[in-house]
Enzyme design. Structure first.
Site, mmCIF file in Angstrom:
data_model
loop_
_atom_site.group_PDB
_atom_site.id
_atom_site.type_symbol
_atom_site.label_atom_id
_atom_site.label_comp_id
_atom_site.label_asym_id
_atom_site.label_seq_id
_atom_site.Cartn_x
_atom_site.Cartn_y
_atom_site.Cartn_z
ATOM 1 C CG HIS A 9 3.865 1.148 -6.919
ATOM 2 N ND1 HIS A 9 4.132 0.011 -7.630
ATOM 3 C CD2 HIS A 9 2.564 1.117 -6.668
ATOM 4 C CE1 HIS A 9 2.858 -0.739 -7.491
ATOM 5 N NE2 HIS A 9 1.978 0.149 -6.889
ATOM 6 C CG ASP A 38 -0.237 -8.282 -2.070
ATOM 7 O OD1 ASP A 38 -1.169 -7.977 -1.374
ATOM 8 O OD2 ASP A 38 0.130 -8.422 -3.035
ATOM 9 N NE ARG A 46 -7.781 -6.783 -0.494
ATOM 10 C CZ ARG A 46 -6.826 -5.746 -1.158
ATOM 11 N NH1 ARG A 46 -5.672 -6.112 -1.210
ATOM 12 N NH2 ARG A 46 -7.436 -4.712 -1.463
ATOM 13 C CB SER A 59 -2.243 -5.115 -1.171
ATOM 14 O OG SER A 59 -1.846 -5.503 -2.442
HETATM 15 N N1 URA Z 1 -2.595 -2.804 -6.125
HETATM 16 C C1 URA Z 1 -2.143 -3.911 -5.543
HETATM 17 O O1 URA Z 1 -1.078 -4.186 -5.562
HETATM 18 N N2 URA Z 1 -2.844 -4.057 -4.381
HETATM 19 C C2 URA Z 1 -4.264 -3.459 -4.219
HETATM 20 O O2 URA Z 1 -4.762 -4.067 -3.314
HETATM 21 C C3 URA Z 1 -4.803 -2.684 -4.977
HETATM 22 C C4 URA Z 1 -4.001 -2.170 -6.079
#
Ligand code: URA
Length: 445
Positions: free
Chosen positions: A82, A161, A168, A183
């Site tokens: 990732h 999330d 956010r 997240s």
């Molecule tokens: N990528 C994500 O999935 N979440 C974040 O908070 C920042 C980057």
């Protein structure tokens, strides 16, 4: 339990327990905790931080807010990589086939691009016919057969999330290491891989602008992954300039194909071989990092990684003749050169700005609803440290949007700084964080 008390506790710097964190996440996900209370809580986290235990509890609660994929139908240890997102990052298209060609299953859930960073799903849809909406059964069966499959993230993967991220984004609470780490890792844990290798980007094109912050984020995510029982490690890589040379979907696919055919740029191959080697050692395919790295290089050199890529494209309904003859891909109608106005050495690049230029050309999404122009993007002709004469081409802009070209040209020119002094070239892989949280070379995952 009351949300008011949880907000107050965090504001005063008290550690929250698992029950309190689950109460917050479950309540916000099901709508009983309103946006204004969650916003206050997120701001308190930004200002006061979170302990290791709190961050793990937060991540687990977010991961469990939706479907947790059970990858047990897949034979053998499976590995996933990732990236935290960068400009020109096409490593998944290279790493997946390398690892799969060496027999380690890669079952990948990926997202679409948003903002200046691209998404693997968009890139793969450059192949006519390529299908990314797979049923779980088809996904597992392809991974068992081909060892590599990529499906679009399902709507119910870590829904907490999704909701928290949207808040956010509008409350200036994105830049918090526990919030970013939870997240990303909530989605990774829900996606089910046994081995997780993170590529944490550092520099002007990344979330984390400094190497120190990137290492801190990497260590936090590694702790979460291992705390949740998954073998997790991280590689911190340089994003002070675009990765490789191409930015934009089809342009990046073409570059990834060249890389799989043994013609990748040094930074791209350093990143890809390092990530692949960590996945191979994590899954038990190699004893040491060095052995795994050599295996990964071998899979490119003997053509098996490229063959695997073609097999994977075919398995998901895509036309792999485009991989064998990349001249078949659509080209943008306009190609505009950006030339150096003075001689000197290419110094810093404003990489995020280069990402924004590619958005302007049509290569990305300003909002979730935007339509991506797969043929748009930028081909860089230089890297930091290169010497250029006045009039040399720095980049070629590819677009179908004549109205944006003038601004894109001006901004691209401003994004590449040229100076008198040569810049020392640095390594692309800045640090490796092993599963025990230590940063060092080789060996363990
Ligand atoms: N990528 C994500 O999935 N979440 C974040 O908070 C920042 C980057």
């Amino acid at each position: 339990m009351r949300m008011y008390d949880c907000i107050l506790a965090k504001k005063m710097g008290r550690e929250l327990n698992r029950d309190e964190i689950e109460y917050i996440i479950n309540g916000f996900t099901d709508g009983t905790i309103p946006d204004y209370q969650m916003s206050a809580f997120l701001m308190a986290v930004c200002l006061k931080g979170m302990t290791k235990e709190e961050t793990l509890a937060l991540t687990m609660a977010m991961a469990k807010s939706g479907d947790m994929l059970d990858l047990s139908p897949i034979a053998g240890n499976n590995a996933d990589n990732h990236s935290t997102g960068g400009v020109g990052d096409k490593t998944t298209l290279i790493v997946g086939p390398i690892v799969a060609a060496l027999g380690v299953p890669v079952a990948k859930m990926s997202g679409r691009g948003l903002g200046h960073t691209g998404g693997t799903i968009d890139k793969l849809e450059s192949f006519p016919g390529f299908v990314t909406e797979l049923s779980e059964q088809d996904f597992f069966s392809q991974v068992n057969r081909v060892k590599f499959a990529v499906m679009a993230q399902t709507a119910n993967l870590a829904p907490a999330d999704k909701k928290i991220y949207a808040l956010r984004d509008v409350t200036a609470t994105v830049d918090s290491i526990p919030l970013i780490a939870s997240s990303i890792m909530s989605k990774k844990l829900a996606a089910g891989a046994d081995v997780i290798v993170l590529d944490v980007k550092a520099g002007s094109g990344a979330f984390m602008k400094t190497q120190e912050d990137a290492i801190l984020l990497a260590k936090t995510m590694v702790e979460i992954g291992n705390g949740a029982g998954r073998k997790t490690c991280a590689v911190v890589t340089d994003m002070s300039q675009p990765l490789g040379y191409n930015v934009g979907n089809i342009l990046e696919v073409k570059e990834a194909i060249k890389a799989l055919q043994g013609e990748g740029s040094k930074d791209l191959m350093d990143a890809s071989f390092t990530l692949a080697a960590k996945m191979l050692t994590g899954a038990g395919r190699a004893e040491s990092f060095k052995e795994a790295y050599t295996l990964a290089q071998g899979a490119v050199a003997d053509g098996s990684a490229f063959e695997k890529f073609c097999e994977f494209i075919r398995a998901q309904g895509g036309d792999d003749s485009y991989a064998k003859d990349t001249g078949k891909f659509t080209r943008a109608e306009m190609e505009v050169e950006v030339r150096a106005v003075r001689e000197g050495y290419v110094r810093r690049m404003q990489t995020e700005e280069i990402g924004m230029v590619s958005l302007l050309l049509g290569a990305g999404r300003q909002t979730k609803e935007s339509i991506v122009d797969l043929s748009a993007g930028i081909c860089m002709h230089v890297k930091s440290g290169d010497y250029v004469a006045a009039g040399d081409v720095l980049a070629t802009l590819h677009t179908n949007r004549p109205f944006g070209v003038e601004e894109a040209h001006k901004r691209m020119l401003g994004a590449v700084e040229i100076g008198e002094e040569p810049l020392e070239k640095t390594e692309h892989v800045l640090a490796v964080i092993h599963s025990d949280g230590q940063g060092q070379e080789a060996g363990r995952i």
